[in-house]
Design a protein around this motif. Structure first.
Motif, mmCIF file in Angstrom:
data_model
loop_
_atom_site.group_PDB
_atom_site.id
_atom_site.type_symbol
_atom_site.label_atom_id
_atom_site.label_comp_id
_atom_site.label_asym_id
_atom_site.label_seq_id
_atom_site.Cartn_x
_atom_site.Cartn_y
_atom_site.Cartn_z
ATOM 1 N N ARG A 39 1.739 6.726 -6.709
ATOM 2 C CA ARG A 39 0.632 7.600 -7.101
ATOM 3 C C ARG A 39 1.005 9.066 -6.858
ATOM 4 N NH1 ARG A 39 -4.508 7.415 -3.434
ATOM 5 N NH2 ARG A 39 -2.932 8.327 -2.101
ATOM 6 N N ASP A 41 -5.477 5.384 -8.222
ATOM 7 C CA ASP A 41 -6.351 5.643 -7.071
ATOM 8 C C ASP A 41 -7.168 4.391 -6.737
ATOM 9 O OD1 ASP A 41 -5.498 8.251 -6.672
ATOM 10 O OD2 ASP A 41 -7.114 9.132 -7.895
ATOM 11 N N GLU A 42 -7.679 3.729 -7.762
ATOM 12 C CA GLU A 42 -8.465 2.504 -7.553
ATOM 13 C C GLU A 42 -7.586 1.397 -6.963
ATOM 14 O OE1 GLU A 42 -11.739 -0.118 -7.522
ATOM 15 O OE2 GLU A 42 -11.563 2.061 -7.545
ATOM 16 N N VAL A 75 -4.933 1.796 -5.129
ATOM 17 C CA VAL A 75 -4.662 2.173 -3.730
ATOM 18 C C VAL A 75 -5.865 1.824 -2.871
ATOM 19 C CG1 VAL A 75 -4.331 4.130 -2.162
ATOM 20 C CG2 VAL A 75 -2.913 3.927 -4.212
ATOM 21 N N ARG A 76 -7.073 2.133 -3.372
ATOM 22 C CA ARG A 76 -8.292 1.839 -2.603
ATOM 23 C C ARG A 76 -8.435 0.328 -2.370
ATOM 24 N NH1 ARG A 76 -12.996 0.029 -3.134
ATOM 25 N NH2 ARG A 76 -12.959 -0.251 -5.374
ATOM 26 N N ILE A 77 -8.192 -0.448 -3.406
ATOM 27 C CA ILE A 77 -8.266 -1.913 -3.269
ATOM 28 C C ILE A 77 -7.211 -2.404 -2.282
ATOM 29 C CG2 ILE A 77 -7.875 -4.093 -4.492
ATOM 30 C CD1 ILE A 77 -9.221 -2.726 -6.951
ATOM 31 N N GLN A 78 -6.008 -1.855 -2.405
ATOM 32 C CA GLN A 78 -4.927 -2.277 -1.508
ATOM 33 C C GLN A 78 -5.224 -1.880 -0.068
ATOM 34 O OE1 GLN A 78 -2.446 -4.347 -2.280
ATOM 35 N NE2 GLN A 78 -2.064 -4.366 -0.083
ATOM 36 N N GLN A 79 -5.870 -0.740 0.129
ATOM 37 C CA GLN A 79 -6.261 -0.346 1.487
ATOM 38 C C GLN A 79 -7.209 -1.387 2.081
ATOM 39 O OE1 GLN A 79 -7.775 3.572 0.593
ATOM 40 N NE2 GLN A 79 -5.904 4.588 1.308
ATOM 41 N N GLY A 80 -8.141 -1.878 1.257
ATOM 42 C CA GLY A 80 -9.052 -2.929 1.717
ATOM 43 C C GLY A 80 -8.302 -4.206 2.043
ATOM 44 N N GLN A 82 0.839 -1.203 0.000
ATOM 45 C CA GLN A 82 0.000 0.000 0.000
ATOM 46 C C GLN A 82 0.873 1.252 0.000
ATOM 47 O OE1 GLN A 82 -2.998 0.189 3.074
ATOM 48 N NE2 GLN A 82 -3.154 2.412 2.910
ATOM 49 N N GLU A 126 0.929 4.125 -2.856
ATOM 50 C CA GLU A 126 0.649 5.526 -2.523
ATOM 51 C C GLU A 126 1.808 6.423 -2.939
ATOM 52 O OE1 GLU A 126 -0.246 5.186 1.649
ATOM 53 O OE2 GLU A 126 -2.378 4.798 1.265
ATOM 54 N N GLU A 176 -6.407 -3.674 5.289
ATOM 55 C CA GLU A 176 -7.306 -3.731 6.448
ATOM 56 C C GLU A 176 -7.701 -5.174 6.751
ATOM 57 O OE1 GLU A 176 -9.056 -2.555 9.774
ATOM 58 O OE2 GLU A 176 -7.793 -1.301 8.492
#
Length: 149
Positions: free
Chosen positions: A45, A76-77, A79-84, A38, A42, A87
């Motif tokens: 990005r 951005d997508e 990063v969002r997937i990787q954040q999930g 992640q 980031e 988590e």
């Protein structure tokens, strides 16, 4: 001293605790890997966004700007997937750590039961020895007072 009924339970609990520790270690490694991934995404990005800004100042075609925007949207997508994923990996680690703690508590409980059983056995042995000593002293006193000839 004979083998306790708790010895087998302790062995099983040790095995379960070791397995839980390994699962926890693996979950921790995956969580760290996800966090690193992640962070890399980031950083990439942010670098890419910086290039877009500096490229925009120097001038770029509309097609180039649109390509930058599309790619930035994909980043951005990602990063969002990787954040999930990060988590999820963190939650998995927390769950595995709790499972290890539960197995550790069980092991400690069995060890405490074994300790108490051994203490009871020692107390019983001490009472038997005291009784034997008392009986011997009583017989000796009896023999001395009643004269065994």
């Amino acid at each position: 001293m004979s083998q306790s009924k708790y010895t087998f339970l302790i062995k099983l609990a040790e095995d379960k605790q070791a397995a839980a520790a390994e699962r926890m270690r693996q979950a921790q490694a995956k969580a760290l890997e996800a966090m690193n991934r992640q962070e890399q995404l980031e950083n990439f990005r942010d670098e890419y966004r910086g290039r877009l800004t500096s490229g925009g100042m120097k001038g770029m075609s509309i097609a180039q700007w649109q390509d930058f925007q599309k790619f930035l949207g994909r980043l951005d997508e990602a990063v969002r997937i990787q954040q999930g994923d990060t988590e999820f990996a963190k939650q998995r680690f927390i769950m595995e750590r709790q499972a290890w703690r539960n197995e550790h508590k069980k092991l400690k409980a069995y060890e405490k039961l074994l300790e108490r059983e051994r203490e009871r056995e020692q107390q019983a042995q001490a009472r038997r020895e005291q009784k034997a000593t008392d009986e011997f002293a009583t017989r000796r006193f009896w023999d001395q007072t009643h004269g065994e000839d």
